[in-house]
Design an enzyme around this catalytic site. Structure first.
Site, PDB file in Angstrom:
ATOM      1  N   CYS A 119     -11.866  14.887  18.958  1.00 10.96           N
ATOM      2  CA  CYS A 119     -10.937  13.773  19.150  1.00 10.96           C
ATOM      3  C   CYS A 119     -11.320  12.640  18.203  1.00 10.96           C
ATOM      4  CB  CYS A 119     -10.962  13.284  20.597  1.00 10.96           C
ATOM      5  SG  CYS A 119     -12.566  12.613  21.094  1.00 10.96           S
ATOM      6  N   CYS A 122     -14.776  11.216  18.530  1.00 12.63           N
ATOM      7  CA  CYS A 122     -15.823  11.963  17.816  1.00 12.63           C
ATOM      8  C   CYS A 122     -15.931  11.474  16.372  1.00 12.63           C
ATOM      9  CB  CYS A 122     -15.519  13.457  17.828  1.00 12.63           C
ATOM     10  SG  CYS A 122     -15.458  14.213  19.451  1.00 12.63           S
ATOM     11  N   ASP A 527       5.756   2.067 -18.348  1.00 12.44           N
ATOM     12  CA  ASP A 527       5.384   1.976 -19.751  1.00 12.44           C
ATOM     13  C   ASP A 527       6.369   2.868 -20.528  1.00 12.44           C
ATOM     14  OD1 ASP A 527       3.744   1.451 -22.055  1.00 12.44           O
ATOM     15  OD2 ASP A 527       3.000   3.498 -21.840  1.00 12.44           O
ATOM     16  N   ASP A 722       0.651   5.414 -18.955  1.00  8.04           N
ATOM     17  CA  ASP A 722      -0.118   6.472 -19.600  1.00  8.04           C
ATOM     18  C   ASP A 722      -0.845   5.848 -20.779  1.00  8.04           C
ATOM     19  OD1 ASP A 722      -0.884   9.204 -20.373  1.00  8.04           O
ATOM     20  OD2 ASP A 722       0.415   8.815 -22.086  1.00  8.04           O
ATOM     21  N   ASP A 726      -2.935   0.928 -20.363  1.00  8.57           N
ATOM     22  CA  ASP A 726      -2.329   0.775 -19.039  1.00  8.57           C
ATOM     23  C   ASP A 726      -3.349   0.648 -17.916  1.00  8.57           C
ATOM     24  OD1 ASP A 726       0.271   1.024 -20.066  1.00  8.57           O
ATOM     25  OD2 ASP A 726       0.079   3.196 -20.107  1.00  8.57           O
TER      26      ASP A 726
END
Length: 828
Positions: A119, A122, A527, A722, A726
């Site tokens: 649970c 735990c 971009d 990319d 960036d």
């Protein structure tokens, strides 16, 4: 070598206290004084080593080792329980290399799988206990998958000590690997099925004795026959209590010993009190017995948990599929070309090996094709269902499937260096990190149990005043009907399924918060180069304007760009071929602007026209302006005296970019394009995609500021980029998306990676993320509504224990099954 024949008793070994070491059996030195208290008695050890090991055995709850051993160890090395021997082995570098990775000079991170998690309490207990160990810097546990990520400073604590700390509170941790995970899952299923079978069989037998008592008319069954029925029911209920219900009682006892209140405490209290009350009524031959209700409740609860476990494991398998992608063996050439092959383990492959991959087989590692031509199915890694042609010189990714003809592959990356390993690590990072909504649900669930015990006790006291005969069963019903498990599962189960479903679409989620944030995003900032465009710009024209030829200008430009990762620099280098004979010194990159270097005393610049021509006020030629108006990029080359040349570079829009932008428009997103390229080039690309807002000539600082302004106005920003430029902008956005072919730095900053560089995957990912958030809301709404409705009804006496058992099991099962609907959406 044998041990002395001094008297000792094996089986709960009692060594001769005055003559032999209690631990290893060797004679005690005359002045030895190394006592250890075991089972309340002082035991003498022969040395400080035996004393330390014995204390570790007792401290880790392994005292049964001494009670159950039936022979003394044949060597001091064997004077150690197997469990502790295994823990010690985990400190060995060769053992750690498959599941531990360095994250700093002295910091290490391990991926573990935990046994015994039942649970959210735990999870909370383990996280709290491990985090308190000196030297542990971070710990995250995923409730749905039982996976744990632990970081520690190896100068302050060893991995074996962390595993011992976990064992000390009644759980067991294993190094995570797919085979071990599946083995533990099979063990869990088998044990759960046996417990369910015993409970079901016991329930049916008890019902056979209970039904006649219920149906018999008054006076038709003699008291001795009724008492016989009770004793038979008691005997048949015992296996259900002692075996089927054992996990409830053991988990509850463990929590109480640690002064914690877990979710098994109410169940154990309800089952135990009902069983004990029925036993008392049987012994006294008076009062009501409810053995039938007890066995039925246990059966229904175990049945619900079994179905929940199966659904949870199915959800986890969706995420773990990628870990099983690599084959176990490969055909390696003893000599290439022309040599024979040998079958070897994939783990033994090294860089430079040449392997044979037959049709239908999986590529064993990353490499390149050295002979043959075929097609590869990369759908597991990229989400792209169409086969990709592979010929000599082409790169191949480990985990993809050869579907054409045999090819020979030279290995270039193995183990953790492969693309598949990188994807797996990012997925593990996402699984280990907890979104705020999960942490909130876990905290509520832990407090919920404590409040429930108070409510149940108060209800029992009130009912004792109203109707003592019903007080016990109302008490049991209140304890059982509530379901904090459903609350704890509501979010992690959904996120686990969604992460696997998105990965199969080529959308790799690398951060825990990414799905929720992606679903709530209002603005997408793109971009241009390498994101909206293909990222493979090609040089189409060179315009010399100084006292250099086109070939000389190209050679100078390629030499300046030789260390650049930018797609524009790569295009110039590729066009120059080997024409880079000029020696450049003092080369310096200006992020977002260009590159500066020197040939002798002559300083050269290449990059944006504004950067190159900053020291002189000479306009660019009209032809160059026309290039930019047509949407192409102009890269300038100059020195301190003026322009030398201009390079015209063309980059086509990505296939599917227009479809992706259209889908995002339909979803109500606001979009903009930011780029360091010329404003005309950027606006031309934006117009083609029907994106209204665009800005060119932007530095990384400009992009960063743009996103900050959007955020200040209340926008929730997703940045798609990319490349090196960036990385800081990706970090600033609420959620960042990197193209899978981008630089490593950009990928490490990103919350989401598009594995196939296909923007349509992003649009599909946003749709799936929104579905995920809807399912999370449905689950949380159901969990809260169920408890707020069911608990008052149970307190008022309208819900019987067996009804409570059905409700508790069904509520947990419902949230998991609702989460699995996301797999159906993905399949559809």
């Amino acid at each position: 070598m044998g041990y002395p024949s001094a008297p000792f008793f094996l089986s709960g070994v009692q060594t001769s206290v005055s003559e032999n070491c209690y631990h290893c059996g060797l004679p005690l030195p005359a002045a030895a004084d190394f006592p250890v208290k075991i089972d309340g008695e002082r035991r003498e050890m022969c040395c400080v080593g035996c004393q330390a090991v014995a204390e570790a055995i007792v401290a880790n709850g392994l005292g049964d080792y001494y009670r159950h051993r039936d022979a003394m160890p044949e060597s001091p090395r064997e004077a150690l329980p197997e469990a502790l021997q295994e823990l010690g082995l985990f400190d060995h570098p060769e053992v750690q290399k498959n599941f531990v990775r360095p994250v700093g000079e002295h910091e290490r991170e391990a991926s573990l799988i935990l046994e015994g998690i039942t649970c959210a309490a735990c999870v909370w207990l383990n996280e709290s206990h491990i985090a308190r160990q000196p030297g542990v810097t971070a710990v995250d546990i995923n409730y749905a998958t039982r996976r744990a990520r632990v970081r520690w400073d190896e100068r302050r604590i060893r991995l074996s000590q962390i595993l011992e700390a976990i064992a000390a509170i009644g759980y067991r941790a294993h190094p995570y690997d797919t085979a071990k995970s599946e083995q533990l899952a099979r063990k869990e299923r088998k044990t759960a099925l046996w417990r369910l079978f015993v409970a079901g069989f016991g329930m049916m037998q008890v019902m056979m004795y209970a039904v006649p008592v219920y149906l018999a008319d008054e006076g038709t069954m003699t008291p001795d026959i009724e008492q016989l029925m009770r004793w038979a029911s008691l005997i048949l209920t015992l296996p259900v209590i002692l075996y089927s219900s054992a996990p409830f009682f053991s988990a509850a006892w463990r929590d109480l010993k640690l002064r914690r209140v877990g979710m098994d405490v109410p169940v154990a209290l309800g089952v135990g009190s009902a069983f004990l009350a029925s036993c008392w009524a049987t012994l006294m031959a008076s009062g009501e017995v409810y053995f039938d209700s007890v066995t039925m409740f246990v059966f229904l609860l175990l049945g619900g948990r079994y179905l929940e476990m199966m659904a949870r494991q199915k959800a986890a398998r969706g995420v773990e599929t990628i870990s099983k992608a690599l084959p176990a063996f490969a055909e390696r050439y003893l000599q290439f070309p022309g040599g024979a092959t040998e079958r070897v383990a994939v783990a033994s492959l090294v860089v430079g090996d040449v392997v044979l991959v037959k049709p239908g087989e999986t590529m064993p590692a990353d490499g390149c094709v050295v002979d043959g031509e075929s097609s590869a199915d990369e759908s597991l890694l990229t989400g792209e269902s169409r086969p990709v042609t592979k010929k000599v010189g082409d790169a191949v990714t480990g985990g993809s499937v050869n579907i054409g003809s045999p090819i020979m592959l030279r290995i270039e990356r193995v183990g953790d260096a492969t693309r598949l390993a990188s994807i797996r690590r990012l997925m593990e990072r996402a699984a280990a990190e907890k979104p705020k909504v999960v942490e909130m649900a876990d905290r509520i669930a832990v407090r919920f149990v404590a409040a429930l015990l108070v409510l149940a006790s108060g209800t029992a006291i009130v009912w004792w005043q109203i109707d003592p005969s019903r007080a016990l069963w109302v008490f049991v019903s209140v304890l059982v009907v509530s379901c904090p498990c459903a609350l704890s599962l509501a979010t992690p189960a959904v996120l686990t399924v969604a992460t696997g479903a998105m990965a199969r679409r080529g959308v790799l989620v690398t951060r825990g918060h990414a799905i929720e944030t992606l679903a709530r995003a209002t603005d997408f900032v793109f971009d241009k180069t390498g994101t909206l465009t293909q990222g493979r710009p090609a040089l189409t024209e060179v315009l010399p304007v100084g006292n250099v030829s086109a070939a000389e200008a190209l050679g100078l430009g390629a030499a300046l760009e030789q260390g650049s990762e930018h797609p524009l620099g790569r295009a110039i280098r590729e066009a120059a071929g080997g024409n880079m004979s000029v020696a450049i010194t003092g080369c310096k990159a200006h992020t977002g602007q260009g590159v500066e270097g020197a040939v002798g005393m002559r300083v050269l610049r290449i990059g944006r026209p504004e950067f190159v021509g900053a020291s002189y006020d000479v306009p660019v030629p009209e032809a160059v302006g026309q290039w930019m108006r047509e949407g192409d990029t102009a890269v300038a080359l100059g020195d301190g005296n003026g322009w030398l040349a201009f390079f015209r570079i063309t980059d086509k829009l990505r296939d599917g970019a227009a479809d992706a932008i259209r889908t995002l428009h339909d979803l109500g997103m606001r979009m903009s394009v930011l780029s360091g390229d010329a404003p005309n080039t950027v606006s031309h690309a934006a117009a083609k995609l029907d994106i209204e807002t665009s800005a060119g000539g932007m530095t990384p600082e400009d992009k960063h500021g743009y996103i900050q302004r959007l955020q200040a106005n209340g926008a929730l920003v997703a940045m798609v980029g990319d490349g090196v430029n960036d990385a800081p902008v990706l970090a600033q956005a609420h959620v960042s998306v990197a193209m899978g072919g981008g630089t490593d730095l950009a990928r490490s900053q990103a919350d989401v990676v598009l594995l196939a560089d296909d923007l349509r995957q992003l649009a599909a990912g946003v749709v799936l993320a929104r579905s995920t958030v809807r399912v999370i809301r449905q689950n949380l709404t159901w969990a809260f509504a169920y408890n707020f409705l069911a608990i008052p009804l149970a307190m008022l006496g309208f819900i019987t224990p067996w009804m409570a058992g059905i409700g508790m099991s069904a509520s947990s099962l419902l949230v998991v099954m609702n989460a699995l609907r996301l797999q159906d959406k993905e399949a559809g």
